[in-house]
Scaffold this motif. Structure first.
Motif, PDB file in Angstrom:
ATOM      1  N   MET A 159      26.288 -10.011  48.158  1.00 43.13           N
ATOM      2  CA  MET A 159      27.348 -10.756  48.995  1.00 43.13           C
ATOM      3  C   MET A 159      27.065  -9.997  50.297  1.00 43.13           C
ATOM      4  O   MET A 159      27.102  -8.693  50.568  1.00 43.13           O
ATOM      5  N   PRO A 160      27.149 -10.818  51.555  1.00 44.47           N
ATOM      6  CA  PRO A 160      27.203 -10.230  52.715  1.00 44.47           C
ATOM      7  C   PRO A 160      28.393  -9.386  52.942  1.00 44.47           C
ATOM      8  O   PRO A 160      29.428  -9.500  52.438  1.00 44.47           O
ATOM      9  N   ASP A 161      28.098  -8.222  54.015  1.00 46.50           N
ATOM     10  CA  ASP A 161      28.832  -7.399  54.271  1.00 46.50           C
ATOM     11  C   ASP A 161      30.284  -8.235  55.141  1.00 46.50           C
ATOM     12  O   ASP A 161      30.064  -9.109  55.917  1.00 46.50           O
ATOM     13  N   ALA A 162      31.533  -7.709  55.127  1.00 48.80           N
ATOM     14  CA  ALA A 162      32.468  -8.161  55.782  1.00 48.80           C
ATOM     15  C   ALA A 162      32.240  -8.203  57.223  1.00 48.80           C
ATOM     16  O   ALA A 162      32.876  -9.200  57.962  1.00 48.80           O
ATOM     17  N   GLY A 163      31.686  -7.184  57.795  1.00 49.27           N
ATOM     18  CA  GLY A 163      31.527  -7.189  59.435  1.00 49.27           C
ATOM     19  C   GLY A 163      30.533  -7.966  59.654  1.00 49.27           C
ATOM     20  O   GLY A 163      30.530  -8.716  60.755  1.00 49.27           O
ATOM     21  N   TYR A 164      29.683  -8.308  58.830  1.00 48.83           N
ATOM     22  CA  TYR A 164      28.486  -9.440  59.242  1.00 48.83           C
ATOM     23  C   TYR A 164      29.090 -10.797  59.461  1.00 48.83           C
ATOM     24  O   TYR A 164      29.150 -11.656  60.200  1.00 48.83           O
ATOM     25  N   ILE A 165      29.869 -11.230  58.178  1.00 48.48           N
ATOM     26  CA  ILE A 165      30.882 -12.510  58.336  1.00 48.48           C
ATOM     27  C   ILE A 165      31.431 -12.185  59.519  1.00 48.48           C
ATOM     28  O   ILE A 165      31.911 -13.515  60.094  1.00 48.48           O
ATOM     29  N   ALA A 166      32.250 -11.416  59.778  1.00 46.76           N
ATOM     30  CA  ALA A 166      33.148 -11.265  61.216  1.00 46.76           C
ATOM     31  C   ALA A 166      32.377 -11.591  62.416  1.00 46.76           C
ATOM     32  O   ALA A 166      32.762 -12.214  63.281  1.00 46.76           O
TER      33      ALA A 166
END
Length: 74
Positions: A1-8
């Motif tokens: 699962m991608p990191d939350a920072g990457y999605i932001a």
């Protein structure tokens, strides 16, 4: 699962691109607002578009059904 920072970052980049693409037409048309060509098109294009839509609507109506063509145009 991608990191939350990457999605932001992805959301921020896509929002910036969307905002820029929506702003470009307004920025491009600003210098042309006083153009004679734009003034001519703003007067005649609505009628031209309506004529094209009316012709497109009746193109599939059989020629023998003239009354139906008339109602389709109306």
């Amino acid at each position: 699962m991608p990191d939350a920072g990457y999605i932001a970052i992805l959301v921020a980049v896509s929002a910036a691109i969307t905002w820029a693409l929506r702003a470009v037409p307004f920025a491009a048309l600003a210098p042309m607002r006083h153009s004679a060509v734009v003034r001519y098109l703003s007067l005649h294009m609505p009628l031209g578009v309506m004529v094209m839509l009316a012709l497109y609507t009746v193109r599939d109506v059989p020629e023998a059904a003239g009354r139906q063509q008339l109602w389709a145009i109306i």
